[in-house]
Design a protein around this motif. Sequence first.
Motif, PDB file in Angstrom:
ATOM      1  N   ILE A 198       0.357  -0.025   5.754  1.00  0.00           N
ATOM      2  CA  ILE A 198       0.170   1.435   5.695  1.00  0.00           C
ATOM      3  C   ILE A 198       1.255   2.163   4.894  1.00  0.00           C
ATOM      4  O   ILE A 198       0.951   2.953   4.002  1.00  0.00           O
ATOM      5  N   PRO A 199       2.570   1.905   5.148  1.00  0.00           N
ATOM      6  CA  PRO A 199       3.580   2.599   4.324  1.00  0.00           C
ATOM      7  C   PRO A 199       3.493   2.259   2.836  1.00  0.00           C
ATOM      8  O   PRO A 199       3.807   3.093   1.981  1.00  0.00           O
ATOM      9  N   PHE A 200       3.031   1.038   2.523  1.00  0.00           N
ATOM     10  CA  PHE A 200       2.915   0.631   1.109  1.00  0.00           C
ATOM     11  C   PHE A 200       1.675   1.240   0.456  1.00  0.00           C
ATOM     12  O   PHE A 200       1.630   1.413  -0.759  1.00  0.00           O
ATOM     13  N   ARG A 201       0.644   1.544   1.269  1.00  0.00           N
ATOM     14  CA  ARG A 201      -0.565   2.178   0.731  1.00  0.00           C
ATOM     15  C   ARG A 201      -0.235   3.540   0.113  1.00  0.00           C
ATOM     16  O   ARG A 201      -0.907   3.975  -0.809  1.00  0.00           O
ATOM     17  N   ARG A 202       0.767   4.201   0.642  1.00  0.00           N
ATOM     18  CA  ARG A 202       1.199   5.479   0.062  1.00  0.00           C
ATOM     19  C   ARG A 202       1.769   5.283  -1.331  1.00  0.00           C
ATOM     20  O   ARG A 202       1.604   6.116  -2.208  1.00  0.00           O
ATOM     21  N   LYS A 203       2.471   4.176  -1.513  1.00  0.00           N
ATOM     22  CA  LYS A 203       3.191   3.947  -2.765  1.00  0.00           C
ATOM     23  C   LYS A 203       2.333   3.299  -3.841  1.00  0.00           C
ATOM     24  O   LYS A 203       2.622   3.383  -5.026  1.00  0.00           O
ATOM     25  N   ILE A 204       1.264   2.600  -3.405  1.00  0.00           N
ATOM     26  CA  ILE A 204       0.387   1.893  -4.356  1.00  0.00           C
ATOM     27  C   ILE A 204      -1.028   2.452  -4.219  1.00  0.00           C
ATOM     28  O   ILE A 204      -1.639   2.341  -3.164  1.00  0.00           O
ATOM     29  N   GLN A 205      -1.529   3.066  -5.276  1.00  0.00           N
ATOM     30  CA  GLN A 205      -2.872   3.646  -5.251  1.00  0.00           C
ATOM     31  C   GLN A 205      -3.727   3.070  -6.384  1.00  0.00           C
ATOM     32  O   GLN A 205      -3.219   2.377  -7.262  1.00  0.00           O
ATOM     33  N   MET A 206      -5.018   3.384  -6.341  1.00  0.00           N
ATOM     34  CA  MET A 206      -5.942   2.824  -7.333  1.00  0.00           C
ATOM     35  C   MET A 206      -6.917   3.883  -7.828  1.00  0.00           C
ATOM     36  O   MET A 206      -7.388   4.712  -7.046  1.00  0.00           O
ATOM     37  N   ILE A 207      -7.189   3.853  -9.123  1.00  0.00           N
ATOM     38  CA  ILE A 207      -8.261   4.659  -9.713  1.00  0.00           C
ATOM     39  C   ILE A 207      -9.355   3.670 -10.085  1.00  0.00           C
ATOM     40  O   ILE A 207      -9.124   2.725 -10.840  1.00  0.00           O
ATOM     41  N   HIS A 228      -1.957   9.806   6.225  1.00  0.00           N
ATOM     42  CA  HIS A 228      -0.500   9.605   6.151  1.00  0.00           C
ATOM     43  C   HIS A 228       0.288  10.774   6.746  1.00  0.00           C
ATOM     44  O   HIS A 228       1.520  10.810   6.644  1.00  0.00           O
ATOM     45  N   LYS A 229      -0.457  11.744   7.340  1.00  0.00           N
ATOM     46  CA  LYS A 229       0.168  12.896   8.025  1.00  0.00           C
ATOM     47  C   LYS A 229       1.206  13.596   7.133  1.00  0.00           C
ATOM     48  O   LYS A 229       2.337  13.849   7.534  1.00  0.00           O
ATOM     49  N   LEU A 230       0.783  13.900   5.905  1.00  0.00           N
ATOM     50  CA  LEU A 230       1.707  14.504   4.930  1.00  0.00           C
ATOM     51  C   LEU A 230       1.787  16.017   5.072  1.00  0.00           C
ATOM     52  O   LEU A 230       2.842  16.603   4.828  1.00  0.00           O
ATOM     53  N   SER A 231       0.676  16.668   5.412  1.00  0.00           N
ATOM     54  CA  SER A 231       0.701  18.125   5.611  1.00  0.00           C
ATOM     55  C   SER A 231      -0.532  18.556   6.394  1.00  0.00           C
ATOM     56  O   SER A 231      -1.518  17.824   6.466  1.00  0.00           O
ATOM     57  N   ARG A 232      -0.458  19.767   6.973  1.00  0.00           N
ATOM     58  CA  ARG A 232      -1.570  20.282   7.770  1.00  0.00           C
ATOM     59  C   ARG A 232      -1.805  21.750   7.451  1.00  0.00           C
ATOM     60  O   ARG A 232      -0.951  22.408   6.855  1.00  0.00           O
ATOM     61  N   GLY A 233      -2.979  22.237   7.877  1.00  0.00           N
ATOM     62  CA  GLY A 233      -3.277  23.668   7.790  1.00  0.00           C
ATOM     63  C   GLY A 233      -3.177  24.229   6.392  1.00  0.00           C
ATOM     64  O   GLY A 233      -3.705  23.668   5.426  1.00  0.00           O
ATOM     65  N   GLU A 250       1.373  10.972  -3.267  1.00  0.00           N
ATOM     66  CA  GLU A 250       2.599  10.865  -4.073  1.00  0.00           C
ATOM     67  C   GLU A 250       2.999   9.395  -4.318  1.00  0.00           C
ATOM     68  O   GLU A 250       4.088   8.965  -3.945  1.00  0.00           O
ATOM     69  N   PRO A 251       2.097   8.626  -4.938  1.00  0.00           N
ATOM     70  CA  PRO A 251       2.392   7.197  -5.170  1.00  0.00           C
ATOM     71  C   PRO A 251       3.418   6.999  -6.279  1.00  0.00           C
ATOM     72  O   PRO A 251       3.702   7.914  -7.053  1.00  0.00           O
ATOM     73  N   GLU A 252       3.938   5.770  -6.347  1.00  0.00           N
ATOM     74  CA  GLU A 252       4.832   5.385  -7.445  1.00  0.00           C
ATOM     75  C   GLU A 252       4.108   4.495  -8.446  1.00  0.00           C
ATOM     76  O   GLU A 252       4.441   4.473  -9.618  1.00  0.00           O
ATOM     77  N   PHE A 253       3.117   3.746  -7.947  1.00  0.00           N
ATOM     78  CA  PHE A 253       2.426   2.754  -8.764  1.00  0.00           C
ATOM     79  C   PHE A 253       0.922   2.958  -8.634  1.00  0.00           C
ATOM     80  O   PHE A 253       0.394   3.036  -7.524  1.00  0.00           O
ATOM     81  N   ILE A 254       0.231   3.086  -9.768  1.00  0.00           N
ATOM     82  CA  ILE A 254      -1.223   3.275  -9.748  1.00  0.00           C
ATOM     83  C   ILE A 254      -1.888   2.174 -10.575  1.00  0.00           C
ATOM     84  O   ILE A 254      -1.525   1.935 -11.729  1.00  0.00           O
ATOM     85  N   ILE A 255      -2.864   1.504  -9.957  1.00  0.00           N
ATOM     86  CA  ILE A 255      -3.676   0.509 -10.655  1.00  0.00           C
ATOM     87  C   ILE A 255      -4.902   1.230 -11.201  1.00  0.00           C
ATOM     88  O   ILE A 255      -5.703   1.771 -10.437  1.00  0.00           O
ATOM     89  N   CYS A 256      -5.022   1.279 -12.505  1.00  0.00           N
ATOM     90  CA  CYS A 256      -6.154   1.945 -13.168  1.00  0.00           C
ATOM     91  C   CYS A 256      -7.153   0.857 -13.560  1.00  0.00           C
ATOM     92  O   CYS A 256      -6.959   0.147 -14.546  1.00  0.00           O
ATOM     93  N   ASP A 257      -8.215   0.709 -12.748  1.00  0.00           N
ATOM     94  CA  ASP A 257      -9.171  -0.373 -12.967  1.00  0.00           C
ATOM     95  C   ASP A 257     -10.313   0.103 -13.868  1.00  0.00           C
ATOM     96  O   ASP A 257     -11.307   0.645 -13.407  1.00  0.00           O
TER      97      ASP A 257
END
Length: 325
Positions: free
Chosen positions: A91-100, A125-130, A175-182
């Motif tokens: 879960i914490p790594f899912r924030r940092k690694i995303q995919m398009i 990821h409970k980043l913000s509310r409301g 707010e990822p650091e690494f994105i896999i563009c497939d």
Amino acid sequence: MSNEQKLIEIQNLSKYFKVKKGILNRNATYLKAVDNVSLYINKGETLGLVGESGCGKSTLGRTVMKLYEPTSGKILYKGEDIAGLSQKQMIPFRRKIQMIFQDPYASLDPRMTVGDIIGEAIDIHKLSRGKEREERINSLLKTVGLNSEHKNRYPHEFSGGQRQRIGIARALAVEPEFIICDEPISALDVSIQAQVVNMLEDLQQELGLTYLFIAHDLSMVKHISNRIGVMYLGKLVELADSNEVYNKPLHPYTQALLSAVPIPDPEVAQSNQRIILEGELPSPIDPPSGCRFRTRCKYAKDICAQQEPEFKEVAKGHHVACHLY
């Protein structure tokens, strides 16, 4: 290369799929989609990955993302091996690694509004509310060239290019650091492709993103990538700086791929020697012995059938798997 610079490193990564054969499925065999691949991606760079359909490039991206569980090997994120982690530990790594994803029509839930599609990851990821959550969604839509009124609409109300922008906004939401563009542009009109690629480049500059950019279009990969890897039948056969791959391709397969790229200048195109590959693409279930490319290679020798070529550095930063070097 210091480990501080390497954001992602994969070591001897393999992904095999079980293929059942026979009436009682007793004779299971394996499709070797990704077979013993090693590479690294530096922080802030774009690594392009190319190869013909079925070579394993998308499977590699999905395995690095842990959408597929790796069969063997390591996936290091900032030096930490995530290959064996459970879904909960990821879960914490899912924030940092995303995919398009490739298909902007299939990758968005048609029953959810755009606001909910983008907001789902923010909620998980409970980043913000409301109000803060609403402002974040509005800001993300603006970042990808859409406006805040779009958040109440559904995916079917948008064009392919707009849907892909929504997919990019969803990837950026955490707010990822690494994105896999497939293959993020292959399903889009040519007129839209350049817009999306330019936007990805701008976002990389603004947010300090790192990309693995998987694609068919070699000219587009050259435009966006710092380095390029070439895959053939589950194996990485060449890896070097973008210009080096284009100006001095070493592997016969890379040479054939590049000879097929259209050249806009008719005079230059006329003098360009097209390399036609003979024979069919072998099956990844039963790949050839030794070098997998040997059945279509005009330089093949006896050693190519007997021994698999080592993937080695033959010039500074230029790696190739071929008995010619």
